[in-house]
Enzyme design. Structure first.
Site, mmCIF file in Angstrom:
data_model
loop_
_atom_site.group_PDB
_atom_site.id
_atom_site.type_symbol
_atom_site.label_atom_id
_atom_site.label_comp_id
_atom_site.label_asym_id
_atom_site.label_seq_id
_atom_site.Cartn_x
_atom_site.Cartn_y
_atom_site.Cartn_z
ATOM 1 N N GLY A 267 -81.945 -64.377 52.571
ATOM 2 C CA GLY A 267 -81.234 -65.574 52.996
ATOM 3 C C GLY A 267 -80.532 -66.218 51.827
ATOM 4 O O GLY A 267 -80.517 -65.675 50.725
ATOM 5 N N PHE B 103 -79.710 -73.158 46.086
ATOM 6 C CA PHE B 103 -79.448 -72.714 44.714
ATOM 7 C C PHE B 103 -78.748 -71.363 44.632
ATOM 8 O O PHE B 103 -78.147 -71.032 43.640
ATOM 9 C CB PHE B 103 -80.764 -72.600 43.942
ATOM 10 C CG PHE B 103 -81.419 -73.914 43.719
ATOM 11 C CD1 PHE B 103 -80.798 -74.886 42.944
ATOM 12 C CD2 PHE B 103 -82.657 -74.195 44.267
ATOM 13 C CE1 PHE B 103 -81.395 -76.108 42.720
ATOM 14 C CE2 PHE B 103 -83.257 -75.410 44.054
ATOM 15 C CZ PHE B 103 -82.628 -76.372 43.285
ATOM 16 N N LYS C 251 -85.878 -65.841 44.356
ATOM 17 C CA LYS C 251 -84.801 -66.816 44.539
ATOM 18 C C LYS C 251 -84.019 -66.897 43.233
ATOM 19 O O LYS C 251 -84.596 -67.132 42.176
ATOM 20 C CB LYS C 251 -85.410 -68.181 44.884
ATOM 21 C CG LYS C 251 -84.411 -69.170 45.427
ATOM 22 C CD LYS C 251 -85.001 -70.559 45.548
ATOM 23 C CE LYS C 251 -85.699 -70.804 46.860
ATOM 24 N NZ LYS C 251 -85.968 -72.232 47.082
ATOM 25 N N ASP D 273 -88.054 -83.407 52.428
ATOM 26 C CA ASP D 273 -87.201 -82.561 53.249
ATOM 27 C C ASP D 273 -88.044 -81.669 54.153
ATOM 28 O O ASP D 273 -87.783 -80.468 54.276
ATOM 29 C CB ASP D 273 -86.308 -81.715 52.322
ATOM 30 C CG ASP D 273 -85.136 -81.108 53.083
ATOM 31 O OD1 ASP D 273 -84.918 -81.489 54.244
ATOM 32 O OD2 ASP D 273 -84.458 -80.240 52.517
HETATM 33 P P1 AMP Z 1 -84.265 -71.464 50.466
HETATM 34 O O1 AMP Z 1 -83.338 -71.347 49.322
HETATM 35 O O2 AMP Z 1 -85.666 -71.701 50.019
HETATM 36 O O3 AMP Z 1 -83.804 -72.454 51.492
HETATM 37 O O4 AMP Z 1 -84.289 -70.055 51.196
HETATM 38 C C1 AMP Z 1 -83.221 -69.572 51.976
HETATM 39 C C2 AMP Z 1 -83.750 -68.627 53.025
HETATM 40 O O5 AMP Z 1 -84.328 -67.491 52.399
HETATM 41 C C3 AMP Z 1 -84.868 -69.226 53.875
HETATM 42 O O6 AMP Z 1 -84.366 -69.945 54.949
HETATM 43 C C4 AMP Z 1 -85.632 -68.002 54.310
HETATM 44 O O7 AMP Z 1 -85.054 -67.436 55.456
HETATM 45 C C5 AMP Z 1 -85.459 -67.067 53.138
HETATM 46 N N1 AMP Z 1 -86.630 -67.158 52.262
HETATM 47 C C6 AMP Z 1 -86.797 -68.023 51.247
HETATM 48 N N2 AMP Z 1 -87.975 -67.829 50.647
HETATM 49 C C7 AMP Z 1 -88.594 -66.829 51.304
HETATM 50 C C8 AMP Z 1 -89.868 -66.161 51.183
HETATM 51 N N3 AMP Z 1 -90.734 -66.554 50.242
HETATM 52 N N4 AMP Z 1 -90.178 -65.205 52.031
HETATM 53 C C9 AMP Z 1 -89.309 -64.843 53.002
HETATM 54 N N5 AMP Z 1 -88.093 -65.406 53.178
HETATM 55 C C10 AMP Z 1 -87.733 -66.390 52.357
#
Ligand code: AMP
Length: 842
Positions: A560, A564, A598, A696
């Site tokens: 996803g 960031f 990430k 949030d």
């Molecule tokens: P975020 O930047 O944390 O909003 O992450 C963006 C998207 O990545 C989220 O909405 C999830 O779909 C996916 N994602 C983030 N962290 C994880 C994780 N630890 N495991 C699986 N999918 C993740």
């Protein structure tokens, strides 16, 4: 039998009474002006501040800065060692400080930050800093237990300083705020330091009697230099030096003493340094005189004077009558003949085996009042009646106490009256502005209450014709929205979190459902220079958060995209071995572990980069089964990465939306849904135990693992506790308004209670299977207007409706209670968790 003539007693009592008029720690407890305002704003500084409204100048005890924050809060979370962040007060001159008071930040119920523990550092000249410790060497002071109450701590030993720093100490990633006051009186002696040979050990009948200067705050080598200590702590010794005023201390504690065998010249030399050149009238030395044990007052004092670089040749010599009758400890006054000096060197000659001093004080310049300050008792007037002076002292004390009490009462009453007036005024203002009609009638809209349920609200078709308010702070969200050129076209796409698929265009909002983009949204967002991040920022992370070798990550797929940058599924080779015991997670040790990585996007500006590192730091300190775990980081080189555990089923919003069908809410599903809510409540309970506001909470920020395990993620907003303004000014302001409490939107207040509000909305999302956005019939502007109705509290506010099949108990006892207007009346996460557990066990 020993004879103690009455005149001796009278003389010593007189001396005692008069000496106490100089610095008497029991009396010297006046507030030095943080609350009262005598200390100027420019004399209060800090290592950092979260925002303008939590700047150092607001760190005044019992003081509210009007916009509700009313405390100093450091910019980043205080380091566990309490050595980095501080609030500094410059008293402009030396003061004898006996007491400190601390208080947290409650911001009229919106805040809950306080320092549970703190340290104090002080300095007399602004360059040499000394860490305060108590008589047993403990540096940490127990501070506040809640955000409201003032906690006073006696400084034992007291401090003589011009500058004082309060340094919050925290165990966890707790955000702290402080308001402080110092109590004491001016240090009129002007003595900056004394230098003496350190005291000796006496063995008295097999008992070790230590005469060292145990609270000396300077350098302790061969001689003690550049400090002050027991000789100026305002406490003088008892007649029997084996006993001490202070409970639990060793024999001889009150005295600094020397054995004449170590001084072949027959005297002890002491050097006294003063703040500036003074005219010295006399010096008084408190001596023990227990001659039955080889201790006697000095037989001669010879003092030399220096104003510049050289000692004057002519000393002053004084030979007191050595008392061979009374063993009472006493002050011996040494006349100094009005000599001018900034340094005095005195040699005290032994008249027996031991010389024991417990206090030294000076009378100088025109500051004679120092000696007689309190009740004008001339210290060296032997004709003065004891009773008289004691009565005067007593009356003086009573008058002072009554005056202080009266002043406190007046201040309290005054504060209350003002608070009421301000409340009324702001309400009136809000009402006026709320009832102003929309400037552009075409923007008026109709909204049918019947489409949503309203708690006790009107069911009539009401047309919102009011423009939302107020002063700049209040109106910013709606103003921004109204001004947005995109706003006109954007409503139809409001509703889904922009995921990867959107391509994450630079100007696009993160939360389409609520995005508010500042008009100042800089054209510079892509061109901001990237300053190398000081990796010390990272110094506060848990020591277990290690750098993972980047080359051992193998990309599998994109999961996803967030605020960031992209999130990838990767195999991490050797991760199991890499993790410490407490971090190791289930999986086959041999095969690579699947992890989510990430990555900070390459064109990220300095702020995003710092925020990314802050998110790392926050996450590294969180350990809970319902909080996504940070496993390791790659921050040595760009791009910065955080490696978290992989949650197989992605975010909860997607998961619910795709896994369940709306008409499929059978009771078994309900149990599962409540089970998810229980887990979120449990994670939030943990965060609230750390006093940590997420800001949030929503299904999109919860991740789903195996067996319906739910973990809270996305701490991207949480650190911004006081920094909403910052975002608005510098770039995009992304506010998830449909999850935000009215006070977060209108007043910018984010607290545990506003997290509870968001939890109510999250629960609503879960029970509606995320099929629609909260308040989907309302535009963003209408949502903000609705928060205005919450503020006005006239029954016109609209609540999210009861989800189909949702039991009354959950809707009425839980959801609606999360959305109570009064933040204090909302349940805590502890209560929410208990209630949900209760429901899920039925
Ligand atoms: P975020 O930047 O944390 O909003 O992450 C963006 C998207 O990545 C989220 O909405 C999830 O779909 C996916 N994602 C983030 N962290 C994880 C994780 N630890 N495991 C699986 N999918 C993740």
């Amino acid at each position: 039998m020993e004879v103690k003539p009455i005149t001796h007693h009278l003389f010593f009592v007189l001396l005692t009474a008069t000496v106490r008029t100089q610095v008497n720690p029991e009396m010297c407890r006046y507030p030095l002006g943080m609350t009262g305002g005598q200390i100027q704003d420019e004399d209060i500084s800090a290592s950092s501040q979260w925002s303008e409204s939590t700047a150092a100048k607001f760190g005044r005890l019992d003081f509210d800065n009007g916009d509700g924050d009313g405390a100093w809060c450091p910019d980043i979370m205080s380091e566990p060692d309490g050595l980095k962040e501080y609030l500094q007060v410059d008293l402009r001159s030396l003061h004898f400080i006996t007491l400190v008071g601390t208080q947290g930040r409650h911001a009229d119920g919106m805040g809950n930050e306080f320092a549970q523990r703190y340290r104090i550092k002080y300095s007399r000249n602004g360059s040499n800093w000394v860490g305060w410790h108590d008589r047993k060497g403990r540096q940490i002071i127990e501070g506040n237990r809640n955000a409201y109450d003032v906690v006073l701590k006696d400084l034992e030993p007291p401090i003589i300083a011009r500058y004082v720093r309060f340094m919050p100490v925290t165990d966890h990633s707790m955000i702290v705020c402080m308001r402080v006051e110092l109590y004491g009186c001016e240090w009129l002696d002007g003595l900056m330091s004394y230098s003496i040979p350190d005291g000796h050990l006496m063995i008295y009948r097999g008992l070790d009697v230590y005469f060292n200067d145990s609270v000396y705050d300077g350098t302790t080598a061969e001689r003690l230099t550049k400090g002050l200590g027991q000789l100026t702590d305002g406490t003088w010794g008892l007649d029997d030096f084996l006993h001490s005023h202070i409970y639990g201390m060793w024999p001889g504690y009150d005295y600094v003493g020397w054995n004449n065998k170590s001084f072949p010249k027959g005297y002890v030399e002491m050097i006294f340094e003063f703040d500036h050149v003074r005219n010295f009238t006399s010096m008084k030395v408190h001596c023990n005189n227990m001659f039955s044990r080889g201790v006697r007052m000095f037989r001669q004092a010879t003092c030399y004077f220096r104003s510049g670089s050289d000692w004057e040749t002519e000393p002053v010599t004084f030979r007191p009558t050595v008392d061979r009758v009374s063993q009472i400890a006493r002050f011996v006054a040494v006349p100094l003949g009005d000599r001018t000096a900034s340094t005095i060197k005195c040699r005290f000659h032994f008249s027996d085996l031991w010389l024991l001093f417990s206090e030294v004080a000076f009378q100088s310049g025109k500051n004679n009042s120092a000696w007689v300050s309190f009740l004008s008792v001339p210290w060296d007037d032997p004709t003065h009646k004891v009773d008289d002076s004691n009565t005067r002292i007593l009356i003086g004390c009573l008058v002072a106490i009554i005056a202080i009490l009266l002043a406190i009462i007046v201040i309290i009453l005054w504060r209350q009256v003002w608070q009421k007036m301000l409340e009324k005024a702001s309400r009136r203002m809000l009402d006026d502005e709320l009832t102003a009609r929309l400037a552009v009638q075409t923007q008026a809209f109709s909204f049918h209450h019947s489409s949503l349920s309203s708690e006790g609200g009107s069911t009539s078709n009401s047309t919102y014709e009011r423009i939302f308010p107020l002063c700049a702070d209040y109106q910013e969200p709606s103003r921004l929205i109204r001004k947005l050129p995109e706003f006109a076209q954007s409503t139809e796409h409001l509703g889904r979190k922009e995921k990867t698929q959107s391509g994450g265009s630079e100007g696009a909002p993160h939360y389409a459902e609520a995005d508010i983009i500042s008009l100042q949204e800089s054209s510079d967002s892509g061109t901001d220079s990237i300053t190398p991040v000081n990796i010390n920022l990272f110094a506060g992370t848990d020591s277990s958060m290690k750098e993972f070798p980047r080359h051992k990550l193998t990309f599998k797929e994109k999961l996803g995209e967030g605020q960031f940058g992209e999130v990838h599924l990767c195999e991490a080779e050797g991760m199991q071995d890499f993790l410490l015991e407490d971090l190791s997670i289930e999986g086959n040790k041999e095969s690579p572990l699947l992890v989510a990585v990430k990555t900070l996007r390459e064109d990220a500006n300095k702020n995003a980069r710092n925020d990314f590192l802050k998110e790392i730091r926050i996450m590294s300190r969180l350990r809970d089964p319902n909080i996504v775990r940070l496993l390791a980081v790659c921050v040595d080189t760009d791009p910065l990465c955080m490696i978290t555990e992989y949650m197989e089923n992605g975010d909860l919003n997607q998961f619910l939306n795709t896994t369940y069908r709306a008409n499929n809410i059978a009771s078994t599903y309900y149990i599962k849904l409540i089970g998810m809510a229980v887990q979120i409540a449990s994670g939030m309970k943990y965060l609230s135990s750390l006093n940590f506001v997420h800001r949030d909470l929503a299904t999109r920020n919860c991740l789903v693992g195996k067996n319906y395990t739910i973990k809270i993620a996305d701490f991207g907003m949480s650190r911004n506790l006081y920094r909403g303004d910052y975002y608005r000014i510098q770039g995009r302001a992304v506010l998830p308004i449909r999850w935000m409490s009215w006070e977060s939107i209108l007043l910018g207040k984010f607290t545990m209670a506003s997290d509870v509000w968001a939890f109510g909305v999250t629960l609503w999302e879960i029970l509606t299977l995320c099929k629609e956005q909260p308040y989907s019939q309302l535009s963003d502007e209408q949502v903000i207007e609705n928060t205005g109705e919450f503020f006005r509290d006239q029954g016109k506010q609209v609540y999210l409706p009861k989800p189909p099949y949702c039991p009354d108990r959950i809707y009425h006892d839980l959801m609606l209670s999360c959305w109570r207007r009064n933040a204090k009346q909302r349940p805590s996460f502890q209560e929410i968790h208990t209630l949900l557990m209760d429901i899920s066990n039925i």
